[in-house]
Design an enzyme around this catalytic site. Structure first.
Site, short mmCIF file in Angstrom:
data_model
loop_
_atom_site.label_atom_id
_atom_site.label_comp_id
_atom_site.label_asym_id
_atom_site.label_seq_id
_atom_site.Cartn_x
_atom_site.Cartn_y
_atom_site.Cartn_z
N HIS A 191 0.75 -0.96 0.21
CA HIS A 191 -0.38 0.26 0.27
C HIS A 191 1.02 1.14 0.18
O HIS A 191 0.42 2.66 -1.01
CB HIS A 191 -0.99 -0.03 1.16
CG HIS A 191 -2.13 -0.75 1.01
ND1 HIS A 191 -3.08 -1.46 -0.28
CD2 HIS A 191 -2.65 -1.17 2.14
CE1 HIS A 191 -3.79 -2.30 0.15
NE2 HIS A 191 -3.88 -2.13 1.76
N ARG A 334 -9.47 -6.26 -19.06
CA ARG A 334 -9.37 -7.87 -18.72
C ARG A 334 -10.97 -8.43 -17.92
O ARG A 334 -10.75 -7.60 -16.92
CB ARG A 334 -8.38 -7.74 -17.83
CG ARG A 334 -7.64 -9.19 -16.95
CD ARG A 334 -6.47 -9.03 -15.82
NE ARG A 334 -6.53 -8.86 -14.55
CZ ARG A 334 -5.93 -8.08 -14.77
NH1 ARG A 334 -4.75 -8.85 -14.93
NH2 ARG A 334 -5.76 -7.83 -12.81
N GLU A 433 0.76 -14.97 -18.71
CA GLU A 433 0.49 -15.18 -17.35
C GLU A 433 1.29 -16.66 -16.53
O GLU A 433 1.91 -16.83 -15.28
CB GLU A 433 -0.20 -14.23 -16.76
CG GLU A 433 -1.61 -14.74 -16.64
CD GLU A 433 -1.96 -13.83 -16.13
OE1 GLU A 433 -1.95 -13.29 -15.09
OE2 GLU A 433 -3.69 -14.05 -16.17
N ASN A 456 4.03 -9.32 -13.87
CA ASN A 456 3.59 -9.77 -12.10
C ASN A 456 4.04 -11.27 -11.83
O ASN A 456 4.57 -11.78 -11.16
CB ASN A 456 2.65 -8.98 -11.57
CG ASN A 456 3.38 -7.43 -12.08
OD1 ASN A 456 4.38 -7.42 -12.68
ND2 ASN A 456 1.87 -7.08 -11.33
N ASP A 457 2.41 -11.87 -12.39
CA ASP A 457 2.06 -13.21 -12.54
C ASP A 457 3.28 -14.35 -13.07
O ASP A 457 3.52 -15.17 -12.35
CB ASP A 457 1.01 -13.64 -12.41
CG ASP A 457 -0.36 -13.44 -11.45
OD1 ASP A 457 -0.08 -12.93 -10.15
OD2 ASP A 457 -1.13 -13.45 -11.66
N ARG A 467 5.75 -13.04 -4.91
CA ARG A 467 6.28 -11.41 -5.13
C ARG A 467 6.06 -10.94 -4.13
O ARG A 467 6.17 -10.08 -3.81
CB ARG A 467 5.77 -11.17 -6.40
CG ARG A 467 4.33 -11.30 -6.97
CD ARG A 467 3.45 -10.92 -8.11
NE ARG A 467 2.25 -11.21 -8.24
CZ ARG A 467 1.64 -9.85 -8.15
NH1 ARG A 467 1.81 -8.32 -8.16
NH2 ARG A 467 0.15 -10.01 -8.57
N CYS A 504 1.62 -5.64 -20.03
CA CYS A 504 1.20 -5.16 -18.78
C CYS A 504 1.39 -5.15 -17.38
O CYS A 504 0.72 -4.23 -16.26
CB CYS A 504 -0.71 -4.87 -19.18
SG CYS A 504 -1.08 -7.18 -18.86
#
Length: 574
Positions: A191, A334, A433, A456-457, A467, A504
């Site tokens: 955050h 998505r 991914e 990311n994934d 991650r 992305c």
């Protein structure tokens, strides 16, 4: 003598100011028995209500600085304070054991937090543990009549130094005075990191030791470009970084001139730089930053911000707003990526040992086609107002992709019964991914108009490393040569079958990855809106022929560190 504390660069920029240590009040208490349990529980109710009122005020004051996604954190905190199960347990402890309000609140909230923290296979629920601690601290301070640090009251330049920074902390920060943030804990997806980028405050997270190194009022330099915090710097070091900060701000001013410029390489090759958004409200910032389109509309936030399944009409209005706001530029949506770290209170999912590898995203949609069609019909209807492209997340096999496309065709037929031809121009794509999908990219590319690589994934699955887990964060290696070769394979496969190749994930906005991705021929780069102008500026200075040579050399190396050194040396990046 100055000390350098290394951490994770979370938000670009350089800040120099005295340290402001976020020190909580002493919330220790003596254990005691109480006679009037009703009065004791009334103290709890008042403390919780005062906490809710404070959070509502903080949220209202933060509306001018934060977007809907960040503001939703406060709704979550208010929900925790309103949780009947938590309050019931506190009341029961007071009445059954004659426990003081302080002890009961401390005990029950700690149990809740520990229970969430123990969910090691669910990063989302682990993050909620920090939320419970945050609201518990506020409730305890109100219960004991002690004030929490008043960040909103800061009226002079400071660098915030903390073990961990909570959403309610960042929401009170005024970027005019907060020149930087450094924390012991956190990663780029925490955050604190997300909000620091939103507020454009230079930030370093995950330093492990800043609170034991820096003292109140001591000068701290925050180098959010490289992840270095310099504590008690010399006059020469302060001057050096003030010059760097001025150069960075001048560079930022140059980037601003690129807002209407094309996304083009030095040798004239055209690319697309798009924005990642979570709600239609984010479109305004995307347009202000000169986005060529929306490369990722995370539609799950429509579900996560609701207490019920959003109806077709509710979704249609949201998608239409985004499309209209982008004024003719394409919007890639998505489809619902629920599950894993994004559960829904109103949609019970099976308990799983590995939810990231379980029942989520397209796997849920294929099992519940009626729910899936509701979203698809809304998207098809919204395509009447501008270009919409739809991509499916977490596709692993050709059979899954074909099943998703079949449901789309059924939804389109239902819409076209009343609106002939509507949806015929919608492009269909998929996320890359899942490692199997990356390996099998040639077969999948025959079935779609575009790929979007979700790094990311993909990196998480590729390295078998969570991650969100600090202990294995060293395995988040976007520049690893083996991973780069897989990404190149995906891009080449897309092009062999006349499909567009986009990205992305976090890697799309990484300045060290950019020349490699350009050299591979990646068509579209979708990122946080704040990174668009920097990326466009850098892209305009890169020659794709030289980038292609860089890729060839990088793929012959063995480690991510070697690739990073090569990129910095070859392109003279600091």
């Amino acid at each position: 003598m100055s000390q350098v504390v290394k951490g994770i660069a979370a938000s670009d920029g350089i800040g120099v100011a005295p340290a402001y240590l976020l020190v909580d009040p002493d919330l220790s208490y003596d254990k005691k028995k109480v006679d009037d349990t009703a009065a004791e529980y009334a103290r709890v109710e008042k403390a919780f209500q005062d906490s809710i009122s404070q959070l509502e005020t903080i949220k209202e004051n933060a509306k001018s600085r934060l977007g809907d996604e960040e503001l939703a954190v406060f709704d979550a905190h208010i929900a925790i304070l309103s949780d009947p199960e938590m309050l019931s347990q506190i009341k029961d402890d007071i009445e059954s054991n004659q426990t003081s309000a302080e002890e009961a609140v401390d005990k029950v909230t700690t149990n809740f937090s520990d229970m969430l923290a123990a969910m090691i296979d669910n990063a989302y629920m682990q993050e909620r543990a920090a939320d419970v601690k945050d609201v518990a601290k506020r409730a305890m301070s109100n219960l004991m009549g002690k004030e929490l640090p008043n960040i909103a009251g800061i009226d002079h330049p400071v660098v915030i130094v903390a073990h961990e920074i909570t959403p309610s902390d960042t929401s009170q920060m005024d970027a005019k005075y907060v020149k930087g943030m450094v924390t012991d804990l956190g990663g780029r997806t925490s955050h604190a990191a997300i909000m620091s980028r939103t507020l454009r405050i230079p930030a370093i997270v995950g330093s492990q030791e800043i609170t034991t190194t820096a003292k109140q009022g001591q000068t701290v330099i925050v180098d959010g470009l490289n992840g270095d915090a310099i504590v008690d710097p010399s006059e020469a070091e302060v001057k050096e970084y003030e010059d760097k900060a001025a150069a960075f701000e001048a560079e930022r001013a140059e980037w601003a001139k690129m807002v209407d410029a094309p996304s083009k390489s030095k040798d004239g090759k055209d690319f697309e730089i798009a924005a990642n958004i979570g709600t239609p409200d984010d479109v305004e910032d995307a347009m202000a930053q000169g986005a060529d389109g929306v490369g990722l509309f995370r539609s799950e936030f429509l579900y996560m911000s609701s207490d019920h399944f959003p109806s077709e009409e509710e979704q249609f209005k949201a998608y239409k707003a985004a499309v209209v706001g982008m004024d003719g530029k394409p919007v890639v949506v998505r489809t619902m990526d629920i599950g894993g770290d994004k559960p829904l209170d109103y949609m019970p999912l099976p308990e799983e040992l590995n939810p990231f590898l379980g029942y989520r995203a397209i796997r849920i949609c294929l099992e519940q086609p009626d729910m899936f069609k509701t979203q698809l019909r809304a998207l098809i209807r919204a395509s009447e107002f501008g270009p919409i492209e739809i991509m499916f997340p977490m596709i692993a096999t050709v059979a899954e992709l074909r099943a998703a496309k079949q449901i789309y065709e059924e939804a389109k037929a239902e819409v076209q019964a009343d609106h002939p031809g509507l949806g015929d121009n919608v492009k269909i794509g998929m996320m890359i991914e899942v490692p199997l999908a990356a390996v099998n990219a040639d077969a999948l590319a025959k079935e779609v108009d575009f790929f979007s690589i979700g790094t990311n994934d993909l990196i998480q699955y590729f390295f078998a490393a969570d991650r969100g887990n600090d202990a294995v964060s060293y395995l988040y290696q976007p520049l690893n040569p083996a991973l780069l070769s897989v990404i190149k394979h995906v891009i080449d496969a897309a092009h062999r079958h006349d499909a567009k190749a986009a990205m992305c994930g976090e890697m799309a906005g990484d300045q060290l990855a950019l020349p490699l991705l350009m050299g591979m021929g990646l068509d579209e780069y979708s990122m946080s809106a704040t990174s668009i102008l920097r990326t466009r500026s850098m892209m305009s200075k890169l020659d794709t022929t030289e980038c292609a040579k860089l890729v060839d050399d990088a793929l012959n190396l063995d480690t991510a560190e070697e690739v990073e050194a090569l990129v910095k040396e070859r392109l003279n990046l600091k």
